[in-house]
Write a protein that holds these residues in place. Structure first.
Motif, PDB file in Angstrom:
ATOM      1  N   PRO A 257       1.024  -1.115   0.282  1.00 44.99           N
ATOM      2  CA  PRO A 257       0.253  -0.091   0.282  1.00 44.99           C
ATOM      3  C   PRO A 257       0.801   1.464   0.107  1.00 44.99           C
ATOM      4  N   SER A 261      -1.784   1.843  -2.856  1.00 44.84           N
ATOM      5  CA  SER A 261      -3.285   2.179  -1.571  1.00 44.84           C
ATOM      6  C   SER A 261      -3.538   3.188  -2.489  1.00 44.84           C
ATOM      7  N   TYR A 266      -4.167  -2.833  -5.042  1.00 42.80           N
ATOM      8  CA  TYR A 266      -4.379  -2.380  -3.673  1.00 42.80           C
ATOM      9  C   TYR A 266      -6.007  -2.333  -3.290  1.00 42.80           C
TER      10      TYR A 266
END
Length: 306
Positions: A257, A261, A266
């Motif tokens: 992440p 992210s 993710y």
């Protein structure tokens, strides 16, 4: 009747050094990091979550682009040596730095990049134009910046061996949350020498407080980034991921992440404390690769692949 002579079985003498040990099955080796091809594929197929695009754009507009000149100046001073020339060396101090959720094997890759980047792809094509057959096309340029001039500027960084300004911006984000009151080394306050590893930085000829620029130059040189001559996409992503460690890739077979992210690369899974992984936790921080991807989509930068 004569008794048959009993013949004892021959006892073989011990053969020193010739006893074969049982061969242990070799454990399947796991790559320390994603490959160059994997990094490029992740980046090129990255799609930013629609609900997060406005937030990512605000980070880019208010923090990255707004402070580009400072990042540019730092890159120039690192290349020129600045007033701090001769006081830096790639140190072993960083190797013992306690990284949150870090995979220890990744530290050398982060802090000694010149010695740990044998991949031929980073040594070829210095100064060459990028291959536009890769399908890159900027979607927009809301700032009215001339794309060609911006592209030429970025290529000059790469061909001249300068640290790309956007790489420094991402490090600033990851280490300091974009605060200019903290050391780029580790986020400690500029009002004193660093306390966390590497402690006692920067090495300058005056006591604290320090400017962000002089501390940043110290940090980048200490990490060996002034020795890197070709800044290609896989290299940049690998070094950014190394700040948090390769534990996600190594131990959980998932994308970090720290990079991905806010994107399709993710979903969930996060280290919530040192060594404590929660498979259901979701990172609330934008990934650094996502910032770079959005900047490319907007035509603000172009990062050569191979």
């Amino acid at each position: 009747m004569k008794k048959k002579k009993h013949i004892s079985p021959t006892v073989q003498p011990k053969q020193k050094g010739k006893i074969k040990a049982k061969t242990k099955a070799k454990a399947k080796s796991v790559p320390a990091t994603p490959s160059d091809v994997e990094y490029q594929h992740l980046f090129d197929t990255c799609t930013i979550t629609k609900e997060k695009i406005a937030e990512v754009d605000k980070i880019i507009d208010d923090k990255v682009i707004a402070n580009r000149k400072r990042y540019d100046d730092i890159s120039t001073m690192v290349q020129a040596g600045g007033a701090l020339e001769g006081t830096f060396s790639t140190s072993s101090l960083f190797k013992s730095r306690p990284q949150f959720n870090a995979f220890p094997g990744s530290l050398q890759q982060l802090y000694n990049p010149a010695a740990s980047v044998p991949e031929y792809s980073f040594q070829q094509g210095a100064g060459m134009l990028p291959d536009f057959s890769l399908g890159f096309s900027p979607k927009s340029n809301p700032f009215g910046l001339g794309f060609i001039s911006e592209l030429n500027s970025d290529l000059n960084f790469i061909s001249n061996g300068r640290i790309p300004w956007y790489f420094i911006a991402c490090v600033h984000y990851l280490e300091c949350g974009f605060s200019f009151n903290k050391h780029l080394h580790n986020g400690d306050p500029l009002t004193a020498l660093t306390r966390q590893v590497p402690a006692g930085r920067p090495k300058v000829n005056h006591p604290p407080p320090f400017t962000f620029e002089e501390s940043a130059i110290d940090a980048l040189k200490l990490m060996g980034f002034d020795k890197v001559t070709n800044w290609k996409l896989p290299f940049i992503l690998r070094k950014l991921e190394a700040y948090n460690g390769f534990g996600y890739f190594k131990f959980h077979s998932m994308n970090s992440p720290y990079l991905w992210s806010y994107s399709n690369q993710y979903t969930k899974g996060k280290y919530v404390a040192d060594g404590k992984f929660d498979s259901e936790a979701v990172s609330a921080q934008c990934g650094s690769a996502v910032i770079l991807k959005r900047m490319e989509d907007r035509g603000l930068i172009y990062i050569p692949r191979f």
